[in-house]
Scaffold this motif. Structure first.
Motif, PDB file in Angstrom:
ATOM      1  N   SER A 126       0.820  -1.209   0.000  1.00 45.22           N
ATOM      2  CA  SER A 126       0.000   0.000   0.000  1.00 45.22           C
ATOM      3  C   SER A 126       0.857   1.264   0.000  1.00 45.22           C
ATOM      4  N   TYR A 127       0.200   2.391  -0.145  1.00 49.26           N
ATOM      5  CA  TYR A 127       0.872   3.683  -0.302  1.00 49.26           C
ATOM      6  C   TYR A 127       1.784   4.011   0.888  1.00 49.26           C
ATOM      7  N   ASP A 128       2.889   4.700   0.581  1.00 50.77           N
ATOM      8  CA  ASP A 128       3.846   5.192   1.577  1.00 50.77           C
ATOM      9  C   ASP A 128       4.535   4.086   2.370  1.00 50.77           C
ATOM     10  N   ALA A 129       4.460   2.848   1.916  1.00 50.76           N
ATOM     11  CA  ALA A 129       4.919   1.717   2.733  1.00 50.76           C
ATOM     12  C   ALA A 129       6.374   1.856   3.176  1.00 50.76           C
ATOM     13  N   PHE A 130       7.258   2.334   2.287  1.00 53.70           N
ATOM     14  CA  PHE A 130       8.671   2.497   2.623  1.00 53.70           C
ATOM     15  C   PHE A 130       9.124   3.954   2.479  1.00 53.70           C
ATOM     16  N   SER A 135      17.983   5.041   4.436  1.00 55.33           N
ATOM     17  CA  SER A 135      19.160   4.161   4.417  1.00 55.33           C
ATOM     18  C   SER A 135      19.001   2.987   3.451  1.00 55.33           C
ATOM     19  N   LEU A 136      17.809   2.805   2.913  1.00 57.43           N
ATOM     20  CA  LEU A 136      17.554   1.686   2.007  1.00 57.43           C
ATOM     21  C   LEU A 136      18.290   1.922   0.693  1.00 57.43           C
ATOM     22  N   GLU A 137      19.094   0.932   0.263  1.00 59.36           N
ATOM     23  CA  GLU A 137      19.907   1.087  -0.935  1.00 59.36           C
ATOM     24  C   GLU A 137      19.429   0.235  -2.095  1.00 59.36           C
ATOM     25  N   GLU A 138      18.822  -0.901  -1.820  1.00 61.61           N
ATOM     26  CA  GLU A 138      18.325  -1.748  -2.899  1.00 61.61           C
ATOM     27  C   GLU A 138      17.174  -2.607  -2.406  1.00 61.61           C
ATOM     28  N   ILE A 139      16.331  -3.012  -3.351  1.00 60.65           N
ATOM     29  CA  ILE A 139      15.200  -3.865  -2.991  1.00 60.65           C
ATOM     30  C   ILE A 139      14.743  -4.626  -4.225  1.00 60.65           C
ATOM     31  N   GLU A 140      14.231  -5.832  -3.985  1.00 54.42           N
ATOM     32  CA  GLU A 140      13.685  -6.657  -5.064  1.00 54.42           C
ATOM     33  C   GLU A 140      12.206  -6.884  -4.815  1.00 54.42           C
ATOM     34  N   ILE A 141      11.395  -6.570  -5.809  1.00 60.53           N
ATOM     35  CA  ILE A 141       9.940  -6.692  -5.695  1.00 60.53           C
ATOM     36  C   ILE A 141       9.514  -7.959  -6.431  1.00 60.53           C
ATOM     37  N   CYS A 156      13.286   8.018  -0.505  1.00 61.20           N
ATOM     38  CA  CYS A 156      14.336   7.049  -0.164  1.00 61.20           C
ATOM     39  C   CYS A 156      15.593   7.518  -0.906  1.00 61.20           C
ATOM     40  N   THR A 157      16.256   8.484  -0.347  1.00 61.00           N
ATOM     41  CA  THR A 157      17.285   9.233  -1.065  1.00 61.00           C
ATOM     42  C   THR A 157      18.546   8.433  -1.368  1.00 61.00           C
ATOM     43  N   ASN A 158      18.755   7.307  -0.695  1.00 60.00           N
ATOM     44  CA  ASN A 158      19.921   6.465  -0.958  1.00 60.00           C
ATOM     45  C   ASN A 158      19.583   5.205  -1.738  1.00 60.00           C
ATOM     46  N   LEU A 159      18.341   5.098  -2.187  1.00 60.01           N
ATOM     47  CA  LEU A 159      17.938   3.928  -2.958  1.00 60.01           C
ATOM     48  C   LEU A 159      18.617   3.972  -4.325  1.00 60.01           C
ATOM     49  N   ARG A 160      19.389   2.938  -4.635  1.00 56.95           N
ATOM     50  CA  ARG A 160      20.172   2.923  -5.866  1.00 56.95           C
ATOM     51  C   ARG A 160      19.715   1.861  -6.867  1.00 56.95           C
ATOM     52  N   THR A 161      19.325   0.694  -6.368  1.00 55.86           N
ATOM     53  CA  THR A 161      18.974  -0.402  -7.267  1.00 55.86           C
ATOM     54  C   THR A 161      17.610  -0.976  -6.891  1.00 55.86           C
ATOM     55  N   VAL A 162      16.721  -1.053  -7.880  1.00 51.76           N
ATOM     56  CA  VAL A 162      15.395  -1.646  -7.680  1.00 51.76           C
ATOM     57  C   VAL A 162      15.166  -2.672  -8.777  1.00 51.76           C
ATOM     58  N   ASN A 177      11.950  11.760  -5.425  1.00 48.74           N
ATOM     59  CA  ASN A 177      13.135  12.135  -4.637  1.00 48.74           C
ATOM     60  C   ASN A 177      14.131  10.990  -4.466  1.00 48.74           C
ATOM     61  N   CYS A 178      14.105  10.034  -5.385  1.00 52.15           N
ATOM     62  CA  CYS A 178      15.103   8.963  -5.383  1.00 52.15           C
ATOM     63  C   CYS A 178      16.132   9.247  -6.477  1.00 52.15           C
ATOM     64  N   ASN A 179      17.323   8.711  -6.311  1.00 46.77           N
ATOM     65  CA  ASN A 179      18.376   8.853  -7.307  1.00 46.77           C
ATOM     66  C   ASN A 179      18.865   7.471  -7.708  1.00 46.77           C
ATOM     67  N   LEU A 180      18.034   6.791  -8.478  1.00 42.06           N
ATOM     68  CA  LEU A 180      18.317   5.406  -8.840  1.00 42.06           C
ATOM     69  C   LEU A 180      19.460   5.310  -9.838  1.00 42.06           C
ATOM     70  N   GLU A 181      20.283   4.304  -9.624  1.00 44.04           N
ATOM     71  CA  GLU A 181      21.334   4.008 -10.588  1.00 44.04           C
ATOM     72  C   GLU A 181      20.870   2.928 -11.569  1.00 44.04           C
ATOM     73  N   ALA A 182      20.095   1.968 -11.077  1.00 41.97           N
ATOM     74  CA  ALA A 182      19.631   0.875 -11.940  1.00 41.97           C
ATOM     75  C   ALA A 182      18.222   0.462 -11.557  1.00 41.97           C
ATOM     76  N   LEU A 183      17.342   0.424 -12.568  1.00 42.94           N
ATOM     77  CA  LEU A 183      15.966  -0.026 -12.375  1.00 42.94           C
ATOM     78  C   LEU A 183      15.699  -1.149 -13.371  1.00 42.94           C
ATOM     79  N   TYR A 184      15.293  -2.301 -12.849  1.00 38.08           N
ATOM     80  CA  TYR A 184      15.024  -3.470 -13.672  1.00 38.08           C
ATOM     81  C   TYR A 184      13.518  -3.644 -13.806  1.00 38.08           C
ATOM     82  N   LEU A 185      13.024  -3.692 -15.053  1.00 35.58           N
ATOM     83  CA  LEU A 185      11.589  -3.781 -15.293  1.00 35.58           C
ATOM     84  C   LEU A 185      11.267  -5.001 -16.158  1.00 35.58           C
ATOM     85  N   PRO A 186      10.258  -5.792 -15.775  1.00 38.96           N
ATOM     86  CA  PRO A 186       9.849  -6.936 -16.586  1.00 38.96           C
ATOM     87  C   PRO A 186       8.892  -6.503 -17.702  1.00 38.96           C
TER      88      PRO A 186
END
Length: 282
Positions: A126-130, A135-141, A156-162, A177-186
């Motif tokens: 749901s909305y606003d969950a994270f 400090s979160l840098e990467e996550i896999e959905i 999540c200003t330090n989130l780099r890889t999703v 307000n994220c600065n992603l370096e890599a975003l993987y999309l199916p």
């Protein structure tokens, strides 16, 4: 169900720690649990409809938490709204298989949270969950996810890889307000909100998007109105392969691999630059 959960959470707010209270309605019996040896003492939970467990609150002095998949013989299926909100000491959490929902602002404001493990059974975030997990840098959905709310990872200003394996839509403000370096999309993604990464040109960025589909499929998706200078990589064959911890590729994780990591760390601390792959190639 959402109305029932709202009532449950409101009731939970007025109970002291260690209290065992049962609320009985026309079609539901909801129990707030007392101490239980099977459950980490840092969490509180409720039994919903006598069928499953919802985590509702948390002792914010704990740094690492593995939520059990069952409590009192019932499956844990939900992490309730605001259950971990503003727990500033929480650094790592493992959400077990069987959980299907993470609800509104569950981990919002967990400023020390670095490691999150999501289950393959998850269907809804749901909305606003994270939101504001700085400090979160990467996550896999996981691929099981079918519904995701707005602003889930906003600020999540330090989130780099999703790495997204499921969901058809990237909703509004998901990465604001994220600065992603890599975003993987199916290829399952069929729509990207024009404000998914930012609400204006200055407050969101992505360096590389790795899209499993073709350029033609990407053009149908649209979106990304405010992103500039993004590198789009097409096709599964272009997805970078993450090196495993078996750095010397001998099929065994042992002290020699640890020695390589320490050598690379010493190299970077003395001014060396580049990835560990580049270090190994030298």
């Amino acid at each position: 169900m959402k109305k029932i959960m709202a009532g449950v959470l409101a009731a939970a707010m007025v109970m002291g720690a260690g209290t065992a209270t049962t609320f009985t309605g026309a079609d539901t019996v909801i129990t707030a649990n007392a101490e239980n040896e099977e459950v980490p003492s840092s969490i509180k939970y409720l039994t919903v409809l006598g069928e499953y467990i919802s985590i509702t609150d948390f002792d914010d002095s704990v740094k690492e938490l593995v939520i059990p998949s069952e409590i009192d013989g019932l499956p844990v299926k939900a992490i309730g709204s605001t259950a971990f909100q503003n727990c500033s000491t929480l650094e790592s959490i493992v959400i077990p298989e069987g959980v299907t929902g993470i609800y509104a602002a569950t981990f919002s404001g967990c400023t020390s949270l670095k490691n999150v493990t999501l289950p393959s059974t998850l269907k809804e975030i749901s909305y606003d969950a994270f939101k504001n997990c700085i400090s979160l840098e990467e996550i896999e959905i996981p691929a099981s996810l079918t519904d995701i709310g707005t602003a889930v990872f906003a600020n999540c200003t330090n989130l780099r890889t999703v790495k997204i394996k499921g969901i058809p839509t990237i909703p509004t403000r998901m990465f604001e307000n994220c600065n992603l370096e890599a975003l993987y999309l199916p290829k399952s993604v069929t729509n990207i909100s024009e404000n998914a990464f930012s609400s204006n040109v200055s407050n969101g960025s992505v360096q590389d998007i790795y899209y499993e589909g073709s350029p033609e499929q990407w053009n149908v998706i649209g979106g990304i109105k405010y992103l500039k200078d993004v590198n789009i990589h097409y096709g599964a064959e272009n997805l970078p392969v993450r090196r495993t911890a078996d750095l010397n590729t001998d099929g065994v994780l042992d002290a020699s691999d640890a020695s390589i990591i320490l050598a690379y760390y010493a190299y970077t601390m003395t001014g060396g630059t580049g990835t560990i792959e580049e270090f190994l190639a030298e």
